[in-house]
Design an enzyme around this catalytic site. Structure first.
Site, PDB file in Angstrom:
ATOM      1  N   ASP A   1       0.855  -1.195   0.000  1.00 20.90           N
ATOM      2  CA  ASP A   1       0.000   0.000   0.000  1.00 20.90           C
ATOM      3  C   ASP A   1       0.886   1.238   0.000  1.00 20.90           C
ATOM      4  O   ASP A   1       2.022   1.206   0.469  1.00 20.90           O
ATOM      5  CB  ASP A   1      -0.932   0.013   1.222  1.00 20.90           C
ATOM      6  CG  ASP A   1      -2.186   0.843   0.970  1.00 20.90           C
ATOM      7  OD1 ASP A   1      -3.279   0.254   0.828  1.00 20.90           O
ATOM      8  OD2 ASP A   1      -2.079   2.091   0.875  1.00 20.90           O
TER       9      ASP A   1
ATOM     10  N   ARG B   1     -19.425  -8.360   0.747  1.00 17.96           N
ATOM     11  CA  ARG B   1     -20.166  -7.282   1.416  1.00 17.96           C
ATOM     12  C   ARG B   1     -19.415  -6.909   2.683  1.00 17.96           C
ATOM     13  O   ARG B   1     -19.019  -7.811   3.436  1.00 17.96           O
ATOM     14  CB  ARG B   1     -21.569  -7.763   1.815  1.00 17.96           C
ATOM     15  CG  ARG B   1     -22.463  -8.125   0.652  1.00 17.96           C
ATOM     16  CD  ARG B   1     -23.644  -8.977   1.130  1.00 17.96           C
ATOM     17  NE  ARG B   1     -23.180 -10.230   1.724  1.00 17.96           N
ATOM     18  CZ  ARG B   1     -23.971 -11.114   2.324  1.00 17.96           C
ATOM     19  NH1 ARG B   1     -25.253 -10.877   2.439  1.00 17.96           N
ATOM     20  NH2 ARG B   1     -23.478 -12.232   2.832  1.00 17.96           N
TER      21      ARG B   1
ATOM     22  N   LEU C   1     -35.252  -6.596  -0.355  1.00 20.45           N
ATOM     23  CA  LEU C   1     -36.608  -6.033  -0.413  1.00 20.45           C
ATOM     24  C   LEU C   1     -36.943  -5.320   0.902  1.00 20.45           C
ATOM     25  O   LEU C   1     -38.104  -5.228   1.271  1.00 20.45           O
ATOM     26  CB  LEU C   1     -37.637  -7.135  -0.686  1.00 20.45           C
ATOM     27  CG  LEU C   1     -37.703  -7.667  -2.120  1.00 20.45           C
ATOM     28  CD1 LEU C   1     -38.815  -8.707  -2.252  1.00 20.45           C
ATOM     29  CD2 LEU C   1     -37.944  -6.535  -3.121  1.00 20.45           C
TER      30      LEU C   1
ATOM     31  N   ALA D   1     -37.379  -2.057   2.710  1.00 18.28           N
ATOM     32  CA  ALA D   1     -37.501  -0.618   2.444  1.00 18.28           C
ATOM     33  C   ALA D   1     -36.752   0.148   3.529  1.00 18.28           C
ATOM     34  O   ALA D   1     -36.593  -0.325   4.650  1.00 18.28           O
ATOM     35  CB  ALA D   1     -38.970  -0.220   2.443  1.00 18.28           C
TER      36      ALA D   1
ATOM     37  N   CYS E   1     -19.826   1.244  -2.720  1.00 16.16           N
ATOM     38  CA  CYS E   1     -19.995   0.545  -4.004  1.00 16.16           C
ATOM     39  C   CYS E   1     -21.246   0.942  -4.784  1.00 16.16           C
ATOM     40  O   CYS E   1     -21.144   1.434  -5.909  1.00 16.16           O
ATOM     41  CB  CYS E   1     -19.992  -0.961  -3.768  1.00 16.16           C
ATOM     42  SG  CYS E   1     -18.360  -1.560  -3.304  1.00 16.16           S
TER      43      CYS E   1
END
Ligand code: NAD
Length: 428
Positions: A31, A150, A246, A248, A256
């Site tokens: 890095d 994720r 799904l 809400a 991302c």
């Protein structure tokens, strides 16, 4: 077992390095951020990602961290590019870090495979291959290996991926990259480079579309009296739709979805195609973040000046310290612009929030944020907030108003405690 250099020790680079070392490969993570590398060398981990510190510690003899190109590339058969590709002002992907990494490739003539894990526009791999050829780097092969992890469940996602996609336009190269994943429980899909690049964008754009779709349904539920949680459950039972994505809420964020949806729109536009659907997905998401302000005004009156609003959760989702493009930022800035006193608490993301918004007031606990608050907004559904002693919270607040931005709390239980509760697309 192979030797890998991982370029970029961020969320994707560190997880890739740790998991590849766990699978038995020798890994050096490179890095440009000296402080980050020094922390890693000293046994620290610069990001919050459950299980990552333990995985790195467990494979410590096979993983090294450096800022030194010579150390990183010595003997490396594979070079994984995991540098960031943020949005430019125009919404295109900024590939400057990719090109900088290419400028710093080793100059020897050892055969290596350059593997791009960063999310890059379709056509980038082809451009990189032309550049490699022009520089005479014919001994460096190229593959695209988009990442789908994720944050918050990154280790699990890497080791149990729904699929590993490897694209290459040279015979045998994709298979050699796929072989590195031996031990990962996932279907392998080898494709051409352009299709691999597009799979990543299309997947994220589809998931973002699903979120904006259910948020639109939630908004219609609010004006028609239906309950979106019941509706989503009924929809999700249909196998063609499925129950995921799904929920809400107050819109998607993170490092991302916003940038990838915008980049795909630009990729299409730059190629002469108007991707109309994505414009709506983006607009719905932006409006969704702001709808909370209207709800607060509905309960507190049009004038929010001087009101204390508590934000519970700042990270873009639970189990991460990442606040990039988080809904909390838009909300905090909008409320502060209205003159409200905003105080926020997050189990791990407060340091990042204060770096981004130095004027933002973070508190030591959820209770301190709630004390004297005229309303609170659940922004991130951390378990800590779901387990909160809400009866005690009622006693702390000046006005017991809860806006549940993630439909994660038990509205009926809160109402029974005397709260005014409002979720997203649910009956008040
Ligand atoms: P990040 O910002 O956390 O990490 C990037 C790292 O690369 C930083 O540590 C930076 O210092 C380093 N870096 C930049 N230029 C460098 C160079 N020339 N040489 C060496 N190091 C350099 O980014 P991230 O979240 O890990 O994302 C990396 C890529 O993976 C992006 O393209 C992103 O879209 C994609 N991706 C991210 C996720 C995610 O959940 N974060 C998931 C899938 C794909």
């Amino acid at each position: 077992m192979s030797r890998l250099a991982v370029v970029g020790a961020g969320y994707v680079g560190l997880v890739t390095a740790a998991c590849m070392a766990h699978l038995g490969h020798e890994v050096v993570a490179l890095d440009v951020d000296k402080a980050k590398v020094e922390l890693l060398q000293a046994g620290g981990v610069p990001i919050y990602e459950p299980g990552l510190a333990e995985l790195i510690a467990g494979a410590r003899e096979r993983i090294d961290f450096t800022t030194d190109l010579n150390i990183a590339y010595a003997g490396a058969e594979f070079i994984f590019l995991c540098v960031d590709t943020p949005s430019t002002y125009s919404g295109d992907a900024d590939l400057s870090r990719i090109w900088r990494a290419l400028d710093r490739l080793p100059l020897d003539d050892a055969e290596r495979i350059l593997v791009t894990k960063s999310t890059v526009p379709v056509g980038t791999g082809a451009a990189v291959r032309i550049e490699l050829a022009q520089r005479g780097f014919t001994h460096i092969h190229y593959a695209s290996n988009p990442e789908f992890l994720r944050e918050g469940t990154a280790i699990y996602d890497f080791m149990n991926a729904d699929r590993v996609v490897v694209g290459s336009d040279e015979p045998g190269i994709a298979e050699r990259v796929a072989a590195l994943y031996r031990g990962v429980d996932a279907p392998m899909l080898t494709t051409d480079i352009a299709s691999a690049e597009m799979i990543k964008y299309a997947s994220n754009a589809f998931l973002a579309t699903k979120i904006s779709f259910i948020n639109e349904i939630a908004n219609v539920c609010e004006v028609t009296g239906a309950d979106v949680t019941v509706v989503a459950n009924g929809m999700g039972l249909d196998k063609r739709i499925g129950p995921h994505f799904l929920q809400a809420g107050i819109g998607y964020g993170g490092s991302c979805f916003p940038k990838d949806v915008s980049a795909l729109k630009q990729i299409a536009g730059n190629s002469g195609y108007h991707f109309q659907l994505l414009n709506a997905v983006i607009e719905v998401n932006e409006l969704q973040k702001r709808k909370v302000i209207g709800k607060l005004k509905h309960h507190l009156g049009q004038e929010l000046r001087g009101m204390k609003i508590a934000l519970l959760g700042l990270a873009f989702k639970p189990n991460t310290d990442d606040i990039r493009q988080a809904s909390s930022i838009v909300l905090a800035e909008r409320l502060m612009a209205e003159g409200a006193r905003v105080e926020g608490y997050d189990p791990v993301a407060m340091e990042n929030m204060q770096k981004l918004l130095p004027g933002f007031c973070c508190t030591a606990s959820a209770a301190s944020a709630l004390e004297g608050a005229d309303a609170c907004v659940l922004v991130t559904e951390w378990q800590e907030f779901l387990n909160l002693d809400w009866a005690a919270a009622h006693g702390l607040m000046a006005r017991p108003i809860v806006i549940d931005g993630r439909n994660a709390l038990d509205g009926a239980a809160l109402a029974a405690l005397g709260f005014t509760y409002e979720g997203v697309g649910r009956k008040p």
